[in-house]
Design a protein around this motif. Structure first.
Motif, PDB file in Angstrom:
ATOM      1  N   ARG A 146       1.718 -11.463   3.846  1.00 62.86           N
ATOM      2  CA  ARG A 146       2.487 -10.591   4.754  1.00 62.86           C
ATOM      3  C   ARG A 146       1.775  -9.268   5.041  1.00 62.86           C
ATOM      4  N   ASP A 147       0.913  -8.848   4.138  1.00 61.09           N
ATOM      5  CA  ASP A 147       0.219  -7.553   4.337  1.00 61.09           C
ATOM      6  C   ASP A 147      -1.197  -7.649   3.763  1.00 61.09           C
ATOM      7  N   THR A 148      -1.991  -8.488   4.382  1.00 61.50           N
ATOM      8  CA  THR A 148      -3.330  -8.768   3.852  1.00 61.50           C
ATOM      9  C   THR A 148      -4.170  -7.498   3.721  1.00 61.50           C
ATOM     10  N   ASN A 149      -4.064  -6.619   4.705  1.00 59.72           N
ATOM     11  CA  ASN A 149      -4.969  -5.465   4.728  1.00 59.72           C
ATOM     12  C   ASN A 149      -4.423  -4.231   4.018  1.00 59.72           C
ATOM     13  N   ASP A 150      -3.366  -4.429   3.223  1.00 58.99           N
ATOM     14  CA  ASP A 150      -2.898  -3.370   2.328  1.00 58.99           C
ATOM     15  C   ASP A 150      -2.439  -2.125   3.086  1.00 58.99           C
ATOM     16  N   LYS A 151      -1.647  -2.371   4.133  1.00 59.04           N
ATOM     17  CA  LYS A 151      -1.165  -1.235   4.934  1.00 59.04           C
ATOM     18  C   LYS A 151       0.166  -0.703   4.412  1.00 59.04           C
ATOM     19  N   GLY A 152       0.910  -1.513   3.640  1.00 57.22           N
ATOM     20  CA  GLY A 152       2.215  -1.041   3.177  1.00 57.22           C
ATOM     21  C   GLY A 152       2.718  -1.878   2.008  1.00 57.22           C
ATOM     22  N   LEU A 153       3.363  -3.010   2.345  1.00 54.40           N
ATOM     23  CA  LEU A 153       3.994  -3.839   1.308  1.00 54.40           C
ATOM     24  C   LEU A 153       3.070  -4.147   0.128  1.00 54.40           C
ATOM     25  N   ARG A 154       1.816  -4.433   0.421  1.00 56.96           N
ATOM     26  CA  ARG A 154       0.890  -4.839  -0.648  1.00 56.96           C
ATOM     27  C   ARG A 154       0.723  -3.760  -1.714  1.00 56.96           C
ATOM     28  N   HIS A 155       1.034  -2.508  -1.345  1.00 53.44           N
ATOM     29  CA  HIS A 155       0.912  -1.423  -2.340  1.00 53.44           C
ATOM     30  C   HIS A 155       1.753  -1.718  -3.590  1.00 53.44           C
ATOM     31  N   ILE A 156       2.817  -2.525  -3.445  1.00 47.23           N
ATOM     32  CA  ILE A 156       3.669  -2.738  -4.641  1.00 47.23           C
ATOM     33  C   ILE A 156       2.906  -3.448  -5.762  1.00 47.23           C
ATOM     34  N   LEU A 157       1.826  -4.152  -5.376  1.00 49.21           N
ATOM     35  CA  LEU A 157       1.001  -4.788  -6.413  1.00 49.21           C
ATOM     36  C   LEU A 157       0.288  -3.747  -7.257  1.00 49.21           C
ATOM     37  N   ASN A 158       0.345  -2.515  -6.795  1.00 52.84           N
ATOM     38  CA  ASN A 158      -0.309  -1.429  -7.502  1.00 52.84           C
ATOM     39  C   ASN A 158       0.615  -0.744  -8.500  1.00 52.84           C
ATOM     40  N   PHE A 159       1.789  -1.333  -8.745  1.00 49.60           N
ATOM     41  CA  PHE A 159       2.692  -0.721  -9.715  1.00 49.60           C
ATOM     42  C   PHE A 159       1.924  -0.527 -11.044  1.00 49.60           C
ATOM     43  N   GLY A 160       1.932   0.690 -11.547  1.00 51.24           N
ATOM     44  CA  GLY A 160       1.242   0.989 -12.810  1.00 51.24           C
ATOM     45  C   GLY A 160      -0.240   1.259 -12.654  1.00 51.24           C
ATOM     46  N   HIS A 161      -0.770   1.098 -11.434  1.00 51.95           N
ATOM     47  CA  HIS A 161      -2.223   1.198 -11.271  1.00 51.95           C
ATOM     48  C   HIS A 161      -2.720   2.615 -10.986  1.00 51.95           C
ATOM     49  N   SER A 162      -1.880   3.484 -10.386  1.00 55.62           N
ATOM     50  CA  SER A 162      -2.392   4.816 -10.051  1.00 55.62           C
ATOM     51  C   SER A 162      -2.846   5.513 -11.332  1.00 55.62           C
ATOM     52  N   PHE A 163      -1.954   5.561 -12.328  1.00 52.05           N
ATOM     53  CA  PHE A 163      -2.381   6.117 -13.611  1.00 52.05           C
ATOM     54  C   PHE A 163      -3.185   5.092 -14.413  1.00 52.05           C
ATOM     55  N   GLY A 164      -2.911   3.802 -14.200  1.00 49.24           N
ATOM     56  CA  GLY A 164      -3.657   2.756 -14.919  1.00 49.24           C
ATOM     57  C   GLY A 164      -5.159   2.917 -14.743  1.00 49.24           C
ATOM     58  N   HIS A 165      -5.587   3.149 -13.492  1.00 49.79           N
ATOM     59  CA  HIS A 165      -7.025   3.329 -13.248  1.00 49.79           C
ATOM     60  C   HIS A 165      -7.557   4.551 -13.996  1.00 49.79           C
ATOM     61  N   CYS A 166      -6.728   5.598 -14.098  1.00 50.03           N
ATOM     62  CA  CYS A 166      -7.167   6.806 -14.817  1.00 50.03           C
ATOM     63  C   CYS A 166      -7.348   6.490 -16.309  1.00 50.03           C
ATOM     64  N   PHE A 167      -6.384   5.747 -16.899  1.00 50.35           N
ATOM     65  CA  PHE A 167      -6.520   5.376 -18.322  1.00 50.35           C
ATOM     66  C   PHE A 167      -7.746   4.477 -18.524  1.00 50.35           C
ATOM     67  N   GLU A 168      -7.984   3.628 -17.542  1.00 48.65           N
ATOM     68  CA  GLU A 168      -9.114   2.700 -17.662  1.00 48.65           C
ATOM     69  C   GLU A 168     -10.431   3.474 -17.728  1.00 48.65           C
ATOM     70  N   ILE A 169     -10.570   4.447 -16.825  1.00 47.98           N
ATOM     71  CA  ILE A 169     -11.848   5.176 -16.761  1.00 47.98           C
ATOM     72  C   ILE A 169     -11.941   6.213 -17.883  1.00 47.98           C
ATOM     73  N   VAL A 170     -10.890   7.020 -18.062  1.00 45.98           N
ATOM     74  CA  VAL A 170     -10.993   8.127 -19.031  1.00 45.98           C
ATOM     75  C   VAL A 170     -10.953   7.609 -20.465  1.00 45.98           C
ATOM     76  N   ASP A 171     -10.060   6.643 -20.739  1.00 48.58           N
ATOM     77  CA  ASP A 171      -9.880   6.209 -22.124  1.00 48.58           C
ATOM     78  C   ASP A 171     -10.638   4.913 -22.432  1.00 48.58           C
ATOM     79  N   GLY A 172     -11.321   4.366 -21.427  1.00 49.29           N
ATOM     80  CA  GLY A 172     -12.145   3.169 -21.650  1.00 49.29           C
ATOM     81  C   GLY A 172     -11.315   1.941 -22.014  1.00 49.29           C
ATOM     82  N   LEU A 173     -10.090   1.846 -21.491  1.00 45.42           N
ATOM     83  CA  LEU A 173      -9.231   0.700 -21.826  1.00 45.42           C
ATOM     84  C   LEU A 173      -9.505  -0.475 -20.892  1.00 45.42           C
ATOM     85  N   ALA A 174      -9.263  -1.694 -21.385  1.00 46.44           N
ATOM     86  CA  ALA A 174      -9.354  -2.880 -20.519  1.00 46.44           C
ATOM     87  C   ALA A 174      -8.299  -2.737 -19.414  1.00 46.44           C
ATOM     88  N   HIS A 175      -8.604  -3.293 -18.238  1.00 45.26           N
ATOM     89  CA  HIS A 175      -7.775  -3.033 -17.051  1.00 45.26           C
ATOM     90  C   HIS A 175      -6.276  -3.268 -17.294  1.00 45.26           C
TER      91      HIS A 175
END
Ligand code: GLY
Length: 340
Positions: A221-250
């Motif tokens: 329904r939203d292949t190019n990530d214009k809106g709806l697909r963002h919900i797959l990012n639940f937990g990812h905004s800070f998740g990416h920060c923990f991944e890079i700063v704390d070296g955690l698995a994704h």
């Protein structure tokens, strides 16, 4: 064998083969010239079924998810005389799929790609939906595009050889699907949790298939990530920060990101404290820590999140199980709320 097919809003079609012997990639490739991109660990585990001269073996680890590795791989394509009728196969976890998908998408302006996904995380997320790319310094997935694979092969055998950390990381993404979808996956997950920890084939086949169904429904329904697909990012905004700063698995970083997101959902009035308790309980009982610490290093990275525009970010909150809400929020307000 189960074949799930998804179409995108760009009219491409991807076949996903679940519960199959991974060697079926040979039938799919047939007589086409092909190359396999894999990493050292996966190559050593499955080398007896791979032709070495067809393999490009890359190093494992997030630090190798960069443009130099893309250049290395493309030099190998040229040396192996690949053209646009050839097919490139990413045989590995998320890193391999990202490198193979991106290199294929830019080689000769686009060469077909397929994935044999060897980690739980790749089977339910990284291989599905066409996002690919590499990091740029500390900025995660800054360089890349969305190009769909022709096929994805998921063999349950791979889950047996995963390290505990990689398996848990995949479970972190399973939990995300449990929380964002209203398909009762959370009930299935909690009532079969012992079998999940035993890596039971039938239970994991079911969970993998259900997670893929949730993702492909959104991607179509939203292949190019214009809106709806963002919900797959639940937990990812800070998740990416923990991944890079704390070296955690994704996926492990994503569970911490989901704890942060549910706390913010309560603070911003999207959810009540009972939902927070339920989410924390789910995450804890699945074997993850729910404590997190944030400092300026995390906040600096948050300001560079790909979902931002100006000083705002499309942050994914949760108001109920199965009801994620995308809320355009000032990054400064988010930072203020988490340090309160
Ligand atoms: N992993 C998030 C997405 O594919 O949109």
């Amino acid at each position: 064998m189960i074949v799930l097919t998804y179409n995108t809003d760009n009219s491409t079609k991807t076949d996903i083969y679940c519960s199959v012997d991974y060697n079926i990639f040979k039938n799919i490739v047939n007589d086409r010239n092909y190359v396999i991109i894999t990493d050292e660990k996966v190559y050593n585990l499955y080398s007896e079924n791979l032709v070495k001269s067809n393999c490009i073996i890359i190093k494992e680890g997030e630090e190798h998810k960069n443009l130099s590795n893309i250049e290395y791989v493309i030099r190998q394509f040229i040396a192996k005389d690949l053209d646009r009728n050839s097919i490139i196969i990413g045989f590995g976890g998320g890193l391999v799929c990202d490198i193979a998908g991106f290199a294929a998408s830019i080689y000769m302006r686009g060469t077909p790609v397929g994935f044999v996904a060897t980690t739980l995380l790749a089977q339910i997320d990284a291989a599905v939906g066409g996002k690919n790319g590499v990091n740029f310094g500390s900025y995660k997935n800054y360089i890349g595009n969305i190009t769909q694979p022709q096929f994805i092969i998921n063999d349950a055998l791979f889950l047996k050889t995963l390290s505990d950390k990689d398996y848990l990381s995949g479970i972190g993404e399973v939990l995300k699907y449990c929380l964002i979808s209203n398909s009762n996956l959370i009930e299935y997950f909690t009532s079969n949790f012992n079998s999940v920890t035993m890596r039971d084939k039938d239970v994991m086949d079911f969970l993998v298939k259900e997670c893929i169904k949730i993702k492909t429904e959104i991607v179509s329904r939203d292949t190019n990530d214009k809106g709806l697909r963002h919900i797959l990012n639940f937990g990812h905004s800070f998740g990416h920060c923990f991944e890079i700063v704390d070296g955690l698995a994704h996926g492990i970083a994503v569970t911490k990101g989901m704890c942060t997101a549910i706390d913010l959902s309560v603070k911003f009035g999207y959810a009540d404290a009972r939902l927070r308790d339920r989410v924390y309980e789910l995450i804890k009982s699945a074997g993850f820590e729910t404590e997190y610490k944030l400092d300026t290093r995390h906040f600096d990275l948050l300001q560079k999140d790909k979902k931002k525009s100006g000083n705002y970010i499309d942050f994914v909150f949760l108001s109920e199980i199965g009801n994620p809400i995308i809320g355009k929020t000032a990054i400064g307000d988010i930072i203020k709320a988490v340090v309160e």
